[in-house]
Design a protein around this motif. Structure first.
Motif, PDB file in Angstrom:
ATOM      1  N   VAL A   1       0.834  -1.206   0.000  1.00  0.00           N
ATOM      2  CA  VAL A   1       0.000   0.000   0.000  1.00  0.00           C
ATOM      3  C   VAL A   1       0.868   1.256   0.000  1.00  0.00           C
ATOM      4  N   GLY A   2       2.058   1.171   0.581  1.00  0.00           N
ATOM      5  CA  GLY A   2       2.933   2.331   0.651  1.00  0.00           C
ATOM      6  C   GLY A   2       3.725   2.608  -0.609  1.00  0.00           C
ATOM      7  N   GLY A   3       3.510   1.800  -1.649  1.00  0.00           N
ATOM      8  CA  GLY A   3       4.225   2.022  -2.899  1.00  0.00           C
ATOM      9  C   GLY A   3       5.730   1.934  -2.726  1.00  0.00           C
ATOM     10  N   ARG A   4       6.441   2.943  -3.202  1.00  0.00           N
ATOM     11  CA  ARG A   4       7.898   2.906  -3.118  1.00  0.00           C
ATOM     12  C   ARG A   4       8.396   3.081  -1.692  1.00  0.00           C
ATOM     13  N   TYR A   5       7.501   3.403  -0.782  1.00  0.00           N
ATOM     14  CA  TYR A   5       7.882   3.519   0.621  1.00  0.00           C
ATOM     15  C   TYR A   5       7.549   2.248   1.408  1.00  0.00           C
ATOM     16  N   SER A   6       7.289   1.182   0.701  1.00  0.00           N
ATOM     17  CA  SER A   6       6.985  -0.078   1.358  1.00  0.00           C
ATOM     18  C   SER A   6       8.286  -0.820   1.681  1.00  0.00           C
ATOM     19  N   ALA A   7       8.156  -1.913   2.411  1.00  0.00           N
ATOM     20  CA  ALA A   7       9.310  -2.742   2.784  1.00  0.00           C
ATOM     21  C   ALA A   7       8.927  -4.197   2.553  1.00  0.00           C
ATOM     22  N   PRO A   8       9.038  -4.683   1.323  1.00  0.00           N
ATOM     23  CA  PRO A   8       8.632  -6.059   1.035  1.00  0.00           C
ATOM     24  C   PRO A   8       9.331  -7.050   1.972  1.00  0.00           C
ATOM     25  N   PRO A   9       8.598  -7.948   2.607  1.00  0.00           N
ATOM     26  CA  PRO A   9       9.186  -8.853   3.596  1.00  0.00           C
ATOM     27  C   PRO A   9       9.703 -10.157   2.998  1.00  0.00           C
TER      28      PRO A   9
END
Length: 221
Positions: free
Chosen positions: A104-112
């Protein structure tokens, strides 16, 4: 692999380090950390920490040096609730979870996912997911009901380590941590901090990094 805080039995006294823990306690810590990233917390999960049993759990986990920041983060969130119902706090944390881990945060996400950090183009799946699926098959580890995600998810890798602490020799445990987690969890933490500096998951990711590093030192010692 459940997000069930009550499953943990860690009861260290004083300020503990990883070397003070038994293999069973180390396994419980890995299960607890896995649960933090498996899914967003339900209100009843947060309410558990207000019980005598939950407070004892936090006291034990908070006594482990590497976990102290995330325990403080849990206590801080719970203390902000102005009424018994913790649904608003759970919703707040769920929003952080969605922004960071569900894209949801787009480029500010942190894929786990390990594959995101070890593949040059950030593509998911690839060989790391296939290797992790084979690891699960070899260990006969089955993902719990309600968890539908890629096999190289951080929650899966931490859950597998919980099994290894009790079923594999020290060399195998160290090899797994070095091959599966050490190479990417630092980058994962950094993205969590960049997007969620004062948030719950920045503290949780930091706890994973600190605990895994301390555990590797113990195992290789």
């Amino acid at each position: 692999m459940r997000n069930d805080a009550g499953m943990t039995t860690v009861e260290p006294t004083g300020k503990a380090v990883v070397s003070d823990l038994t293999p069973a306690e180390r396994a419980d810590v890995y299960r607890w950390l896995s649960g933090l990233f498996a899914r967003e917390p339900a209100p009843e999960s947060l309410s558990f920490y207000r019980s005598a049993e939950g407070e004892a759990l936090l006291e034990g986990l908070g006594g482990i040096e590497a976990l102290e920041p995330v325990v403080l983060a849990i206590r801080a969130r719970i203390s902000r609730a102005t009424e018994p119902d913790l649904a608003p706090i759970a919703l707040e944390i769920a929003g952080e979870f969605a922004r960071l881990f569900l894209g949801v945060g787009g480029r500010y996400s942190a894929p786990p996912y390990q594959s995101f950090y070890v593949n040059a183009d950030g593509r998911l799946m690839q060989h790391t997911a296939a290797e992790m699926q084979e690891e699960l098959r070899h260990l006969d580890v089955r993902l719990g009901d309600g968890f539908f995600d890629l096999p190289d998810h951080i929650a899966v890798q931490l859950a597998v380590m919980a099994e290894l602490t009790q079923t594999a020799d020290i060399a195998k445990q160290a090899e797994y941590l070095e091959h599966r987690l050490l190479g990417w969890i630092g980058k994962f933490r950094d993205r969590c901090v960049a997007a969620n500096r004062a948030g719950f998951y920045a503290a949780a990711a930091g706890a994973v990094v600190d605990f895994v590093h301390a555990d590797v030192v113990l195992l290789r010692g």
